[in-house]
Motif scaffolding. Structure first.
Motif, short mmCIF file in Angstrom:
data_model
loop_
_atom_site.label_atom_id
_atom_site.label_comp_id
_atom_site.label_asym_id
_atom_site.label_seq_id
_atom_site.Cartn_x
_atom_site.Cartn_y
_atom_site.Cartn_z
N ASP B 128 80.99 -86.18 -14.10
CA ASP B 128 80.67 -87.18 -15.12
C ASP B 128 81.08 -88.59 -14.75
OD1 ASP B 128 83.32 -86.60 -15.25
OD2 ASP B 128 83.28 -85.83 -17.30
N HIS B 129 80.94 -88.90 -13.47
CA HIS B 129 81.27 -90.27 -13.05
C HIS B 129 80.07 -90.91 -12.36
CE1 HIS B 129 85.74 -88.94 -12.80
NE2 HIS B 129 85.35 -89.20 -14.03
N ILE B 130 79.95 -92.22 -12.55
CA ILE B 130 78.88 -92.98 -11.92
C ILE B 130 79.48 -93.72 -10.73
CG2 ILE B 130 77.14 -94.79 -12.25
CD1 ILE B 130 76.67 -92.27 -13.97
N TYR B 131 79.09 -93.35 -9.53
CA TYR B 131 79.60 -94.02 -8.33
C TYR B 131 78.81 -93.56 -7.12
CZ TYR B 131 82.02 -89.60 -7.34
OH TYR B 131 82.30 -88.28 -7.11
N LYS B 132 78.90 -94.34 -6.05
CA LYS B 132 78.30 -93.95 -4.77
C LYS B 132 79.44 -93.84 -3.78
CE LYS B 132 75.36 -97.46 -4.81
NZ LYS B 132 74.23 -98.38 -4.56
N MET B 133 79.63 -92.68 -3.20
CA MET B 133 80.77 -92.52 -2.31
C MET B 133 80.41 -91.59 -1.17
SD MET B 133 84.53 -91.24 -3.38
CE MET B 133 85.87 -91.21 -2.21
N ASP B 272 69.66 -97.25 1.40
CA ASP B 272 70.49 -96.42 2.26
C ASP B 272 71.24 -95.34 1.49
OD1 ASP B 272 69.70 -97.96 4.40
OD2 ASP B 272 71.34 -99.39 4.11
N TRP B 273 71.27 -95.45 0.23
CA TRP B 273 72.01 -94.47 -0.58
C TRP B 273 71.25 -94.27 -1.88
CZ3 TRP B 273 76.34 -92.42 1.82
CH2 TRP B 273 77.07 -91.48 1.09
N LYS B 274 70.07 -93.69 -1.75
CA LYS B 274 69.24 -93.48 -2.93
C LYS B 274 69.87 -92.46 -3.85
CE LYS B 274 64.50 -94.38 -1.43
NZ LYS B 274 63.20 -93.78 -1.18
N ILE B 275 69.76 -92.70 -5.12
CA ILE B 275 70.17 -91.67 -6.08
C ILE B 275 68.93 -90.82 -6.34
CG2 ILE B 275 71.16 -91.22 -8.34
CD1 ILE B 275 73.03 -92.71 -6.35
N PHE B 276 69.04 -89.56 -5.98
CA PHE B 276 67.92 -88.65 -6.15
C PHE B 276 67.92 -88.08 -7.57
CE2 PHE B 276 69.00 -87.86 -1.50
CZ PHE B 276 68.04 -88.74 -1.04
N SER B 277 66.76 -87.76 -8.06
CA SER B 277 66.70 -87.12 -9.37
C SER B 277 65.44 -86.28 -9.44
CB SER B 277 66.70 -88.17 -10.49
OG SER B 277 65.52 -88.93 -10.43
N ARG B 278 65.40 -85.44 -10.44
CA ARG B 278 64.18 -84.65 -10.63
C ARG B 278 63.17 -85.55 -11.33
NH1 ARG B 278 63.04 -79.34 -10.04
NH2 ARG B 278 65.17 -78.73 -9.61
N ASN B 279 62.12 -85.92 -10.63
CA ASN B 279 61.15 -86.88 -11.17
C ASN B 279 60.05 -86.16 -11.94
OD1 ASN B 279 61.08 -89.88 -9.47
ND2 ASN B 279 62.50 -88.27 -8.86
N PRO B 280 59.86 -86.51 -13.19
CA PRO B 280 58.74 -85.91 -13.90
C PRO B 280 57.44 -86.51 -13.38
CG PRO B 280 59.80 -87.54 -15.28
CD PRO B 280 60.56 -87.51 -14.00
N ALA B 281 56.34 -85.75 -13.43
CA ALA B 281 55.05 -86.27 -12.99
C ALA B 281 54.49 -87.16 -14.08
CB ALA B 281 54.09 -85.13 -12.69
N MET B 282 54.79 -88.44 -13.99
CA MET B 282 54.32 -89.37 -15.02
C MET B 282 53.69 -90.58 -14.37
SD MET B 282 57.07 -89.72 -17.94
CE MET B 282 57.65 -88.37 -18.88
N ALA B 283 52.70 -91.13 -15.07
CA ALA B 283 52.03 -92.32 -14.57
C ALA B 283 52.99 -93.50 -14.60
CB ALA B 283 50.82 -92.60 -15.45
N PRO B 284 52.69 -94.54 -13.81
CA PRO B 284 53.49 -95.76 -13.91
C PRO B 284 53.48 -96.28 -15.35
CG PRO B 284 51.99 -95.89 -12.05
CD PRO B 284 51.62 -94.65 -12.82
N HIS B 285 54.44 -97.10 -15.70
CA HIS B 285 54.47 -97.56 -17.08
C HIS B 285 53.45 -98.67 -17.31
CE1 HIS B 285 57.60 -100.15 -15.15
NE2 HIS B 285 57.05 -101.08 -15.89
#
Lengths: 377, 424
Positions: B128-133, B272-285
C-alpha cells in the motif's frame, strides 16, 4: 461462445490502396488510426468478439511494425495453444510472380494453414474496412439461407467516379440472393457496396481456389464471386452500422475525424455492446493537461502532455503539445512533439515528428498535409 | 524448481479500515490510484523492473477483486514458466488453519511456498505504498554488508517522525534501535515497510516467533527487535525519492494531487520505470466542444463535456455539460451528470452523481448525516462505489457517503433531519 466452427483469414495489404507517406514504413494493416489503434485491430477484434479463435494474417512486405504490433496475439486473447493468431507470409517465389491484385494467390499461399485448421467455415476479410460487426450474425444468416457463399455489403448512395473505380457493387434481391456482381464499374447502376468480407465452407474455398489457379484466374471478385454467381448460392448480408473504407490519405483523414462524433465513437468501439476493439497495450500514463491547456472536440489517447490549444483533433499516445501552440483539425500520431508557439491545421503527422518552436504548418481540409515519420520541421 | 536468488512477498492482507468505504468491497492494494492504476501496481512494477520474478501476494481481506486483477501476472511480465506471481491466501493444513495473525505470521504460514524456490533472500514489501524503487540495489547493499536484514528508510521531517517506525543507526547505517512511533524521536529515518532478509535467518526467527505465545507476530514489533537484541547485523538502506503511504483518505487524496503539482514529487511519466497495470480495452478519451480541462490527468474511455480542474479522472468516467469537478479524484466509471459540482472529493467506482448535485459544498442546506471526521479528515468528501445521489442534493464536506441518498420524501435519510433541511 468461442470455437464456433469459423476461422478467419485476413489480408494485411491491398495493392489498390495507397496511403503515400504513411505506408512508406508499414503495411496497410499496421497504419495507426484512432489515437491508439492500427487498422487491423478492427477486423481482428471483430473476429475475436465473434468467437473466432483461429485467424491467419496473410502478409506481404514491410512486416516489422505489424509483427511488432501483433506479437503473440495476447492483446486479442489469441495467444493460444492449438489455435490463435498466425502470420502467413507470402513466400518469395509466389510473390515474385504476383503483380496486380491477386487475392486468390494469397489465399493459396495460406493453403496449409487452411488445410490444417479444424474449423468447417472460413471468413475471408480485407483489413481496411473499419467497422464493428458481429460475424456470428453473418454465420447465422449464412445458415438460414443455406448459402454457399455469404458476402457482406452496405447500402450506398451515388459514388464519385473515383470511388466507383475501386468499388465492387452487387445486385441483391429481396431474399438476399446476389444476382450480379459489377467489379470496378464505369457507371453506377447498383447501390450495394461489397465490403470485402465473405464467408463460406473451408472445403469449398479450397476447391474454388484450386480451380481458379488451374485456369490462371486470380481475382476474388471476378473469378470467385462473379464467376460463381449463377452456379453457387451467393447471398448478401447487409451491414447497417458505421463503416469506412480506408483507401486513400483523404479517407484516412476523414475516418480519424469521424471519431470526433460521440455516436460513431461509441458504436465503433462497442462501448455499449461490450464488443470492444482491442489493441496492443503500451502502459502509457494518463494524459496530462496543463494549466494553460484548451482542448475542444478532440480524441486524446493516453500518455500525452497538452499545454496548448487543441481543437477537432485526434491525438495519439505520447504526443506533446507545447505552450501557446494551436493544433486544429489534425491527426497527430504517436510520440510526435509540437513545441511552443506553433500552428498546425489540417495536417497529418506520422509518428515521432518534431515541429520546432514557432513553426506553422497549414493543410487543406480536402488535401491534408502529411509529414512523414521522424521528420523534424 | 530452479533456485531463485530473491523471492518477494507483498503484504496485501490488511483491511485498510482507514480508507473507509473505499475498502468496503476491495482490499486496500486493489484501490484505484492515479487514473489507471491500482496501489499494488507500484510494488509489482518495482519487482518487475528490479528483476524479481517470483512474487507472492499475501491476501486475506476481500481478496476477490485483487485476485482477479493480478490474474496470471501478465501485465507486470510476471507470467513465467518458472516462478511468476502467486496469490497466497491463508489455508487450512492437516494440523490447523487460521487467518494471517500478523505480518510475520503471514510469511510464517508461507515458509513452504518460499522454500520451494530455495532463495537466498526474501524481500518483504507492503502492498500500500506509492513509490518507485530498485530493489536490486538494496539487495546488493544487503549482500555487501552481509546483513541479516536490511530495512529501507526515508528521511522524514523530524516533527513528523513520531508517526513512523523510526530507525536509530550508527554512522555506518547499522541499526542500533528500532522505535515504533516514538514520542521523542532520536532520528528522522522512517521505515518504509520494505525489508530484505537473508532467508535462512528469517526462517529461524519466524519459527521462534510463532512458538512465542506472547508475540503479536509482527515484523516491526517482534521480529526486528528480536533480531536486534540477538546482535544480528541489521542495516538501514537510505532511499531518496518519492514515497507515500496511502493508508488514509487524506494521504490517498494528497498522493493523487501530488501527481499534478508544479514539480511533481512523483514522476508517473517515466519511460525507464513504467508503472504497469492491467489496461482495460477502452477507446481514447473524448473532450467535447463544451468541455474545459485544466491541470488534470484524464485516461481512456472518458467522455468529458464539463469542466475539470486539478483533478484525476480515471478510466470510463463521464462528466456532463455544465458539471464542475475541482481538486478531486474520480474513480473508474463514475458519472457526474450535468450541472453537478464535485469539490475536493473522492468519488467511488461506478458512483452516480445526479444533475445539480453539489458534493463537498459547505452550505446550510447541505446534508451532513454522513459527516465522518475520523475517516474524511481535511474536509475531503468521499462517495462510495456504486452509490447514487439524487438530483440537486448537497453533501457537506468531510462526509463519507456509504449508501444511496434520496430525497426526504423517500425516507432514506435518517429521521433526525427535518424534511425542509434536506430537500434541496
Amino acid at each position: 461462445m468461442e470455437n464456433n466452427n469459423m476461422m478467419g483469414l485476413v489480408f494485411s495489404g491491398n495493392p489498390e490502396v495507397n496511403l503515400g507517406e504513411i505506408m512508406k514504413v508499414r503495411s496497410l494493416a499496421a497504419v495507426p488510426v484512432g489515437g491508439k489503434y492500427r487498422i487491423i485491430d478492427f477486423v481482428l477484434s471483430n473476429m475475436v468478439n465473434s468467437g473466432i479463435a483461429n485467424v491467419g494474417i496473410i502478409t506481404g512486405g514491410k512486416n516489422r511494425s505489424l509483427s511488432d504490433h501483433i506479437g503473440s496475439g495476447k492483446a486479442w486473447d489469441m495467444a493460444k495453444k492449438e489455435t490463435g493468431l498466425f502470420f502467413l507470409p507470402v513466400s518469395e517465389a509466389s510473390s515474385g510472380a504476383i503483380k496486380s491484385f491477386n487475392g486468390i494467390d494469397l489465399i493459396n499461399s495460406a493453403m496449409s494453414f487452411l488445410e490444417r485448421a479444424r474449423q468447417e467455415y472460413v471468413l475471408v476479410c480485407d483489413c481496411n474496412i473499419v467497422c464493428n460487426i458481429n460475424f456470428e450474425n453473418v454465420m447465422e444468416f449464412h445458415k438460414q439461407h443455406d448459402a454457399d457463399i455469404t458476402v457482406v455489403y452496405s447500402d450506398v448512395g451515388e459514388l464519385s467516379s473515383d470511388r466507383l473505380k475501386s468499388s465492387v457493387l452487387l445486385d441483391v434481391d429481396e431474399d438476399g440472393r446476389v444476382g450480379d456482381v459489377q467489379v470496378n464499374p464505369l457507371r453506377q447502376k447498383l447501390k450495394k457496396d461489397y465490403m470485402h468480407m465473405f464467408l463460406l465452407k473451408k472445403d469449398l474455398l479450397i476447391d474454388i481456389v484450386g480451380d481458379c489457379l488451374a485456369h490462371n484466374k486470380h481475382s476474388i471478385e471476378k473469378n470467385i464471386l462473379l464467376a460463381c454467381v449463377d452456379r453457387l448460392k451467393i447471398f448478401g448480408y447487409r451491414f447497417d452500422g458505421y463503416h469506412k473504407a480506408i483507401n486513400s490519405i483523404l479517407s484516412f483523414f476523414e475516418f480519424n475525424l469521424d471519431l470526433l462524433s460521440p455516436q460513431i465513437q461509441s458504436e465503433l468501439f462497442g462501448t455499449d455492446t461490450e464488443r470492444a476493439i482491442m489493441t496492443k497495450v503500451k502502459d502509457s500514463v494518463p494524459t496530462r493537461y496543463g494549466t494553460e491547456a484548451e482542448v475542444k472536440n478532440s480524441v486524446v489517447a493516453d500518455g500525452c502532455s497538452i499545454e496548448g490549444k487543441v481543437e477537432n483533433c485526434v491525438i495519439f499516445r505520447g504526443v506533446k503539445v507545447g505552450k501557446d501552440s494551436v493544433v486544429r483539425d489534425s491527426v497527430i500520431m504517436q510520440n510526435s512533439r509540437i513545441m511552443d508557439n506553433c500552428k498546425v491545421e489540417n495536417s497529418i503527422f506520422d509518428k515521432e515528428v518534431i515541429l520546432l518552436s514557432g513553426k506553422k504548418l497549414i493543410g487543406q481540409q480536402t488535401y491534408p498535409l502529411v509529414i512523414g515519420k521522424r521528420t523534424i520541421v | 524448481m530452479k533456485s531463485k536468488e530473491c523471492v518477494a512477498m507483498i503484504l496485501a492482507g490488511g483491511q485498510g479500515s482507514r480508507l473507509g468505504v473505499l475498502t468496503k468491497d476491495v482490499a486496500k492494494p486493489a484501490v484505484p490510484f492515479g487514473g489507471k492504476y491500482r496501489i499494488i501496481d507500484f510494488p509489482l512494477s518495482n519487482c518487475a523492473h528490479s528483476g524479481i520474478t517470483t512474487v507472492g501476494v499475501l491476501t486475506q481481506y476481500q481478496p476477490f477483486e485483487l485476485n482477479t486483477y493480478i490474474g496470471n501476472g501478465q501485465p507486470w511480465d510476471l507470467d513465467r514458466n518458472d516462478g511468476g506471481v502467486y496469490v497466497l491466501p491463508p489455508y487450512v493444513s492437516a494440523e490447523k488453519g487460521e487467518w494471517y495473525k500478523g505480518t510475520a505470521n503471514a510469511i510464517y504460514q508461507n515458509i513452504g511456498f518460499i522454500s520451494r524456490f530455495n532463495p537466498k533472500y526474501v524481500a518483504v514489501l507492503s502492498g500500500d505504498h506509492i513509490y518507485k524503487m530498485d530493489y536490486s540495489k538494496m539487495i546488493n547493499a544487503h549482500k555487501a554488508a552481509d546483513a541479516a536484514a536490511t530495512i529501507a528508510v526515508i528521511e522524514v521531517p523530524i516533527e513528523d517522525a513520531s508517526r513512523f517506525g523510526i530507525m536509530n543507526t550508527d554512522e555506518n547505517m547499522n541499526i542500533v534501535e528500532f522505535e515504533e512511533k516514538p514520542k521523542k524521536p532520536k532520528s528522522n529515518l522512517a521505515s518504509m515497510g520494505v525489508y530484505i532478509f537473508t532467508w535462512e535467518m528469517l526462517k529461524k526467527y519466524l519459527i521462534a516467533d510463532e512458538n512465542d505465545p506472547r508475540s503479536d507476530n509482527d515484523f516491526g514489533k517482534n521480529i526486528i527487535p528480536k533480531m536486534l537484541s540477538d546482535k544480528n547485523r541489521l542495516i538501514a538502506y537510505k532511499f531518496s525519492g518519492y514515497w507515500k503511504d496511502v493508508g488514509t483518505i487524506q494521504s490517498l487524496w494528497e498522493a493523487n494531487m501530488n501527481l499534478l503539482s508544479e514539480t511533481p514529487g512523483f514522476m508517473l511519466d517515466d519511460e525507464d520505470w513504467k508503472i504497469f497495470s492491467r489496461n482495460p480495452a477502452m477507446a481514447p478519451h473524448y473532450i467535447s466542444p463544451t468541455a474545459e480541462v485544466k491541470n488534470c490527468y484524464i485516461t481512456a474511455g472518458c467522455k468529458i463535456d464539463g469542466n475539470i480542474e486539478n483533478s484525476i479522472i480515471s478510466s470510463g468516467v463521464s462528466v456532463e455539460r455544465g458539471a464542475v469537478v475541482k481538486n478531486s479524484v474520480l474513480l473508474p466509471y463514475c458519472r457526474v451528470k450535468s450541472g453537478a459540482t464535485v469539490e475536493k472529493a473522492i468519488i467511488g467506482t461506478n458512483a452516480y452523481i445526479s444533475k445539480g448535485c453539489r458534493i463537498g459544498e459547505q452550505s446550510k442546506d447541505a446534508i451532513d448525516d454522513f459527516f465522518d471526521p475520523n475517516i474524511c479528515t481535511d474536509d475531503i468528501t468521499l462517495v462510495g462505489a456504486d452509490v447514487a445521489i439524487e438530483e440537486n442534493l448537497k453533501i457537506a464536506p468531510g462526509s463519507m457517503v456509504t449508501r444511496n441518498v434520496k430525497r426526504a420524501k423517500n425516507m432514506e435519510i435518517t429521521a433526525k433531519k427535518t424534511a425542509d433541511t434536506i430537500t434541496a
